[in-house]
Design a protein around this motif. Sequence first.
Motif, mmCIF file in Angstrom:
data_model
loop_
_atom_site.group_PDB
_atom_site.id
_atom_site.type_symbol
_atom_site.label_atom_id
_atom_site.label_comp_id
_atom_site.label_asym_id
_atom_site.label_seq_id
_atom_site.Cartn_x
_atom_site.Cartn_y
_atom_site.Cartn_z
ATOM 1 N N TRP A 96 1.202 -0.963 0.062
ATOM 2 C CA TRP A 96 -0.396 -0.208 0.311
ATOM 3 C C TRP A 96 0.602 1.141 -0.045
ATOM 4 C CZ3 TRP A 96 -4.662 0.367 -0.920
ATOM 5 C CH2 TRP A 96 -5.847 -0.581 -0.842
ATOM 6 N N ASN A 97 1.539 1.767 0.547
ATOM 7 C CA ASN A 97 2.635 2.663 0.991
ATOM 8 C C ASN A 97 4.469 2.400 0.672
ATOM 9 O OD1 ASN A 97 0.381 4.655 1.448
ATOM 10 N ND2 ASN A 97 -0.095 3.320 3.640
ATOM 11 N N ALA A 98 4.908 1.145 -0.271
ATOM 12 C CA ALA A 98 6.055 1.181 -0.420
ATOM 13 C C ALA A 98 6.562 2.471 -0.544
ATOM 14 C CB ALA A 98 5.775 0.189 -1.265
ATOM 15 N N VAL A 99 7.953 1.763 -0.228
ATOM 16 C CA VAL A 99 9.368 2.821 0.283
ATOM 17 C C VAL A 99 10.170 2.490 -0.808
ATOM 18 C CG1 VAL A 99 7.979 4.414 2.026
ATOM 19 C CG2 VAL A 99 9.966 2.330 2.385
ATOM 20 N N CYS A 100 11.128 3.136 -1.205
ATOM 21 C CA CYS A 100 12.801 2.224 -1.313
ATOM 22 C C CYS A 100 13.668 3.506 -1.196
ATOM 23 C CB CYS A 100 12.763 3.426 -3.128
ATOM 24 S SG CYS A 100 11.457 2.721 -3.921
ATOM 25 N N SER A 101 14.868 3.182 -0.920
ATOM 26 C CA SER A 101 15.880 3.828 0.130
ATOM 27 C C SER A 101 17.562 3.515 -1.048
ATOM 28 C CB SER A 101 15.828 2.821 1.173
ATOM 29 O OG SER A 101 16.311 1.530 1.085
ATOM 30 N N THR A 102 18.045 4.608 -0.840
ATOM 31 C CA THR A 102 19.350 4.535 -1.582
ATOM 32 C C THR A 102 20.258 4.966 -0.789
ATOM 33 O OG1 THR A 102 20.637 4.483 -3.595
ATOM 34 C CG2 THR A 102 19.119 6.882 -2.558
ATOM 35 N N ALA A 103 21.357 4.923 -1.115
ATOM 36 C CA ALA A 103 23.176 5.384 -0.189
ATOM 37 C C ALA A 103 23.577 6.335 -1.414
ATOM 38 C CB ALA A 103 23.824 4.861 0.127
ATOM 39 N N TYR A 104 23.812 7.028 -0.538
ATOM 40 C CA TYR A 104 25.161 8.432 -1.386
ATOM 41 C C TYR A 104 26.388 8.457 -0.764
ATOM 42 C CZ TYR A 104 22.184 8.960 -5.521
ATOM 43 O OH TYR A 104 20.943 8.741 -6.720
ATOM 44 N N LYS A 105 27.531 8.127 -1.344
ATOM 45 C CA LYS A 105 28.584 8.580 -0.477
ATOM 46 C C LYS A 105 29.820 10.015 -1.422
ATOM 47 C CE LYS A 105 31.427 5.237 -2.972
ATOM 48 N NZ LYS A 105 32.812 3.664 -3.364
ATOM 49 N N ARG A 106 30.023 10.876 -0.869
ATOM 50 C CA ARG A 106 31.091 11.170 -0.934
ATOM 51 C C ARG A 106 32.436 11.420 0.389
ATOM 52 N NH1 ARG A 106 29.650 16.999 -1.054
ATOM 53 N NH2 ARG A 106 29.774 16.935 1.191
ATOM 54 N N GLY A 107 33.404 11.091 0.175
ATOM 55 C CA GLY A 107 34.141 10.983 1.056
ATOM 56 C C GLY A 107 33.855 10.354 1.457
ATOM 57 N N VAL A 114 15.075 7.734 1.570
ATOM 58 C CA VAL A 114 14.088 7.144 2.115
ATOM 59 C C VAL A 114 13.233 8.189 0.731
ATOM 60 C CG1 VAL A 114 12.309 6.330 3.157
ATOM 61 C CG2 VAL A 114 14.731 5.768 4.193
ATOM 62 N N LEU A 115 12.436 7.135 -0.564
ATOM 63 C CA LEU A 115 11.348 7.417 -0.854
ATOM 64 C C LEU A 115 10.554 7.071 -1.331
ATOM 65 C CD1 LEU A 115 14.741 7.501 -2.318
ATOM 66 C CD2 LEU A 115 13.634 9.560 -2.899
ATOM 67 N N SER A 116 9.182 7.488 -1.278
ATOM 68 C CA SER A 116 7.895 6.752 -1.849
ATOM 69 C C SER A 116 7.661 6.122 -2.803
ATOM 70 C CB SER A 116 6.622 7.722 -1.423
ATOM 71 O OG SER A 116 5.171 7.583 -1.361
ATOM 72 N N LYS A 117 7.798 5.292 -2.597
ATOM 73 C CA LYS A 117 7.180 4.536 -4.196
ATOM 74 C C LYS A 117 5.963 4.380 -5.006
ATOM 75 C CE LYS A 117 8.136 0.495 -6.512
ATOM 76 N NZ LYS A 117 7.573 -1.655 -5.458
ATOM 77 N N THR A 118 5.151 4.657 -4.156
ATOM 78 C CA THR A 118 3.565 4.584 -4.632
ATOM 79 C C THR A 118 3.101 6.284 -4.930
ATOM 80 O OG1 THR A 118 2.617 4.940 -2.713
ATOM 81 C CG2 THR A 118 3.034 2.598 -3.183
#
Length: 132
Positions: A96-107, A114-118
Amino acid sequence: MLERFALLLSMFLFISTAHAEDCIRVSNARDDSFYCMKISQAQKRAAASYGLRVGEPYERAKAVLRKDGWVVDEAWLKGQSRNAQLDDDLICGSGWNAVCSTAYKRGHTTIYLVLSKTNVGTPLVSVGTNFL
């Protein structure tokens, strides 16, 4: 007449875009209604510290981060994706309220999004240095 139509269309698109970023829709599974997610000032400040805005589409957030020298943390993605669906550089759930996640790096710094997939545009929900 055409100029007036163009003006009205641009006003509609501006209002629609502004509303989309102000309201991350959360579904109420009981009656198919929705409400807008409450975003705290702390969440807004955390995003702003990286040049981001809660509610902005992922593509825009990604562009801002890349411009500032952040890169997707491929090792984190590979480590997390065993039990989840990998969608480009996002790991997404379902439901119903699926989320997505990701990671970014610098140094030596890694940030987690965290993002809303829906929601249209997969808007940013939160950003931080700790992944929950």
